[in-house]
Design an enzyme around this catalytic site. Sequence first.
Site, PDB file in Angstrom:
ATOM      1  N   ASP A  91      11.286 -18.328  20.691  1.00 26.76           N
ATOM      2  CA  ASP A  91      11.313 -19.785  20.702  1.00 26.76           C
ATOM      3  C   ASP A  91       9.976 -20.265  21.264  1.00 26.76           C
ATOM      4  O   ASP A  91       9.196 -19.482  21.813  1.00 26.76           O
ATOM      5  CB  ASP A  91      12.486 -20.252  21.562  1.00 26.76           C
ATOM      6  CG  ASP A  91      12.585 -21.760  21.643  1.00 26.76           C
ATOM      7  OD1 ASP A  91      12.346 -22.419  20.614  1.00 26.76           O
ATOM      8  OD2 ASP A  91      12.889 -22.286  22.725  1.00 26.76           O
TER       9      ASP A  91
ATOM     10  N   PHE B 102       7.935 -43.922  14.896  1.00 17.34           N
ATOM     11  CA  PHE B 102       7.319 -42.706  14.353  1.00 17.34           C
ATOM     12  C   PHE B 102       8.293 -41.983  13.432  1.00 17.34           C
ATOM     13  O   PHE B 102       9.493 -41.984  13.638  1.00 17.34           O
ATOM     14  CB  PHE B 102       6.930 -41.798  15.515  1.00 17.34           C
ATOM     15  CG  PHE B 102       6.600 -40.399  15.098  1.00 17.34           C
ATOM     16  CD1 PHE B 102       5.323 -40.070  14.705  1.00 17.34           C
ATOM     17  CD2 PHE B 102       7.576 -39.412  15.090  1.00 17.34           C
ATOM     18  CE1 PHE B 102       5.023 -38.778  14.310  1.00 17.34           C
ATOM     19  CE2 PHE B 102       7.282 -38.127  14.697  1.00 17.34           C
ATOM     20  CZ  PHE B 102       5.995 -37.815  14.313  1.00 17.34           C
TER      21      PHE B 102
ATOM     22  N   LYS C  46      -0.937 -45.881  17.711  1.00 17.98           N
ATOM     23  CA  LYS C  46      -1.467 -44.566  18.080  1.00 17.98           C
ATOM     24  C   LYS C  46      -0.884 -43.541  17.113  1.00 17.98           C
ATOM     25  O   LYS C  46       0.275 -43.659  16.676  1.00 17.98           O
ATOM     26  CB  LYS C  46      -1.114 -44.194  19.517  1.00 17.98           C
ATOM     27  CG  LYS C  46       0.368 -43.994  19.773  1.00 17.98           C
ATOM     28  CD  LYS C  46       0.640 -43.651  21.228  1.00 17.98           C
ATOM     29  CE  LYS C  46       2.124 -43.448  21.481  1.00 17.98           C
ATOM     30  NZ  LYS C  46       2.430 -43.181  22.891  1.00 17.98           N
TER      31      LYS C  46
END
Length: 1205
Positions: A392, A528, A551
């Site tokens: 992971d 986003f 951004k």
Amino acid sequence: MTHLVCCVSAEEERRVRANDREYNEKFQYASNCIMTSKYNIITFLPVNLFEQFQEVANTYFLFLLILQLIPQISSLSWFTTIVPLALVLSITAVKDATDDYFRHKSDNQVNNRQSQVLIRGSLQNEKWMNVRVGDIIKLENNQFVAADLLLLSSTEPHGLCYIETAELDGETNMKVRQSVSVTSELGDPNNLASFDGEVVCEPPNNKLDRFSGTLYWREKKYSLTNQNMLLRGCVLRNTEACYGLVIFAGPDTKLMQNSGRTKFKRTSIDRLMNTLVLWIFGFLVCMGMILAVGNAGWEKEVGSLFQSYLAWDTPVNNFLFSAFLSFWSYVIILNTVVPISLYVSVEVIRLGHSYFINWDQQMFCSQCNTAAEARTTTLNEELGQVEYIFSDKTGTLTQNIMTFNKCSINGQSYGKDTHNTCRLDFSLFNPLADPDFCFYDDKLLESVKVGDSCTHEFFRLLSLCHTVMSEEKSEGELVYKAQSPDEGALVTAARNFGFVFRSRTPGTITTTEMGRTVTYSLLAILDFNNIRKRMSVIVRNPEGRIRLYCKGADTVLLERLHPCNQEVMSITSDHLNEYAADGLRTLALAYRDLSEDEWEAWSESHRFADKATDCREDRLAAAYEEVEQNMMLLGATAIEDKLQEGVPETIAVLSLANIKIWVLTGDKQETAVNIGYSCKMLTDDMTEVFIISGHTVQSVRQELRSVWLCTLLMWALFVFLSRRARERMIELSRGSGGGVGKQLHGSPLPPPLPLSNLMDNISGEFALVINGHSLAHALEADMEAEFVSTACACKAVICCRVTPLQKAQVVELIKKRKKAVTLAIGDGANDISMIKSAHIGVGISGQEGIQAVLASDYSFSQFRFLQRLLLVHGRWSYLRMCRFLCYFFYKNFAFTMVHFWFGFFCGFSAQTVYDQYFITLFNIVYTSLPVLAMGIFDQDVPDHRSLEYPKLYEPGQLNLLFNKREFFICIAQGIYTSVVLFFVPYAVLSNATQSNGVPLADYQTFAVTTATALVIVVSVQIVLDTGFWTVFNHVFVWGSLGSYFIIMFALHSQTLFRIFPNQFHFVGSAQSTLLQPVVWLTIALATAICIVPVLAFRFLKLDLKPQLSDTVRYTQLVRQKRRKPPEGRLGARGGSRRSGYAFAHQEGFGELITSGKNMRLSSLALASFASRHSSSWIDTLRRKKHTHTPPSTSGECSPENNQIK
């Protein structure tokens, strides 16, 4: 969590009606009770015995016990088998019962947790196990979610609540969930008691990031998504209370669906031993048949002559029946070729190895006060054979800690290296500053202090454009809760430079700017997503000016700038490249002013898109695209994603050990790739980094085949250039008459590589990155072979956006296709399936809960400890177990086969050579402790040498130290020893006499002589086999040898004979036999004949074909005599590609830490030795395994010259 009883459901959709248990119970949905245990009081004994007798050896010994209970065929007492068998079964049963007790205890702890359930209009405390589908539950702050809930209402505005999902995906950052608007006002229990909405949704599944359903209430329907769900395992944070409707309970919850079923893990040595036991049993049957045939012939031709005074026993009436009984008698006598003490000894050795792991102080983390833990005792030697590691990312490779490192503002770069630079003190400038924030460039602080407008606007954007939640515990003590650690780092940076985010409401954001409190109206959040790779907010300041702040990834943001930004964009792009070269995660910032008319027009189009019932996502994306144009560039930020200590070095060393590391993460592609570069899995020196991102079966297949074709062409070019270079060397050497030509002249060129093995042998300067939606197609049955062959041709593989089930599927695929030992390592509940599927599961006991640790076989707190677990403990365990097994089979064949030869000289009567007490004690007392000491303490090289020379790990991967070939060598040596031990005493004693003229050719003298010679020979052999002597080895070896003589003299004494005259038939034999010089001469002769050939063979092998460990030991001797050369240091190399934040989704290719592959020559003498004793032997063996594999060119040096620093 080691076992899961899953609810098998065939439902196509789920229907749940709130507050109506009677309606819901007719569907027979699973209760909220979980059960991870294997047994209960009633099933324990039969189930456990059934599992144990699946071991071939246990069944074999049970069969022998039954034979020994038949007096007509048993030459040995039944207690010689039943006592050790019962001991083994009892020890295993106690261990299994203990493990299951703790599982029951854990289950009861979870099932008995209290939850507030709305029953008949009032909240009542109920145990989790009594919660049912359709119940409405009240959750309070910091409580665990009891089941998979549909969020109905919350104490927060607009039905919002905040959760932590560490137990699900390993991430500690906050996530937001929101109720359906129509239920968000049902905050009162009285209102909720009258709620009778019905939910129709998908059946139970393991997809953590998806949920699809519909709420029907008051003749209207409302769509439900994952944003409306609270999953079991989550923790409610920063929310006073909320209410939820139970949709899935117990084994149907997504957490339990992802847990998977525990597989019974066994090592490759265990599987091989099962096969060998069957072979040995077949060999035993063959020997029994040979001796039975001999018995039939002897009884027919010779025994019949003695019938008058040596009649057959009562049931025997002819020579055939006598042979039949003789067969079973010999099966009992010769069964010691595989004594049950072997399995007892194996368990003791494994237990010792487990304790060594637990006690290793170099795997102890003082920061979190956590030691390494071997949670199983059955897989230790498998740690020495690992070929694939599946890891992971978040919390395993990284600390999940982001730090604001550098920035570019209006073409000016800020931020210095931490070396020889003082850390800025923000306390005098800003009383609200975070004391833990570190920055080292005072020019940026001066720019803020002098009031530079661009700098102020830069940090104003960082304080406004985010989704962070703020909690002010006391005046000035702010705690930020961010969905992404990147956002937390950026908001903290703005806070320290004077732009402090204080609080938010659904319509406002309050900040403190240079000591002045300012409240902005939040007009819109342009969120986003994976395609946009940016986020924006539109705010109105107190003066009424409307401004959009944005951004995002520079690849998408720079193309949306106003044309007047060309000059500053060029400078900022250079800065972005510099930051990316340092391995930092980059982000671009921009803004745009909006007039009132522009805002009103866009707001109307946005509302229209938001309310659309069809193509809503596309309409919103178009609206966002419309307003995010003609922006003004402010600058860029650079954040460092901190790796765990020692991760790059660990990966480099494991790679040198020929261990392939795959990263399987649920994170975004750009984040995973960036970490790949940081930890040196990916480098700019690689030929190509392939990205598989197709959404259809055809596109994924085409991309995989393109990668395959590219690697094929590169390999063909490599082979062609290699041959041309070799031909050129031959031509030059022929022309000059050099020595090289003599060596190469006439030697054949490498044969062409078979196409079937080509992909496994490519030099490996490729990397593969594949997304979860593409991986779903690649794992299909008709494409999995292409995926495996392509992925295994790459040096690094990163799978991103994968589900927990996909992680397990990848592991299973490699296990099936490559037949390799796999190890999975993770720290979150989303890694449990992968950990359980791999041959070895390792849990990181970090910040993300303990679910992964509970499901693992081994656990520790830092990824870097994996290096020591495999290269030291794993390699030693494999080495020790192999040496133990080789010696054990050798000594038992030497011990048992003497009976076989004796059968030809005793009329095939199943008479034993040795005293029955010697037979009983040989494996329990005389030879058990020395071999245990070797199996527990032995080592070929010290631990630090194992880490310095990773190539020492490869024999385990190739299974060289114990395999079928080594087994046959061991039994051949054992048979040879038995021949010597029988025929040398037989030949000498046949004509020998005592000093008084009495012949020595009697049964008791022969038995004592043979037994003594046997004990001495096997003791000398273990002295030769032991490579590392401890106090225990000396005490056990010499003590066992001494105990033999003490016990033998006691058993042959007059005292025991007087007490038990029918049990001790060798009275006085030891004293009379061992006083004869000829007996000791016979023992010495037999010992020399057995041992001298072994010594000669080993000396020749050491000189002509030394193993890598022999070479390493030689280097130790060289280094003791010669001065150590200067050590090399790790060099830093810059990259040239950009990286991106987790939410920015920009591809990252920075290099952060060197690989640690620098090697050094220890001395000229070592080089000279290496010229004769190279590592080519191991390459040859690897070629045999893969059918003419060419030597790898990726970082493989001569092992005696390799040292990691």
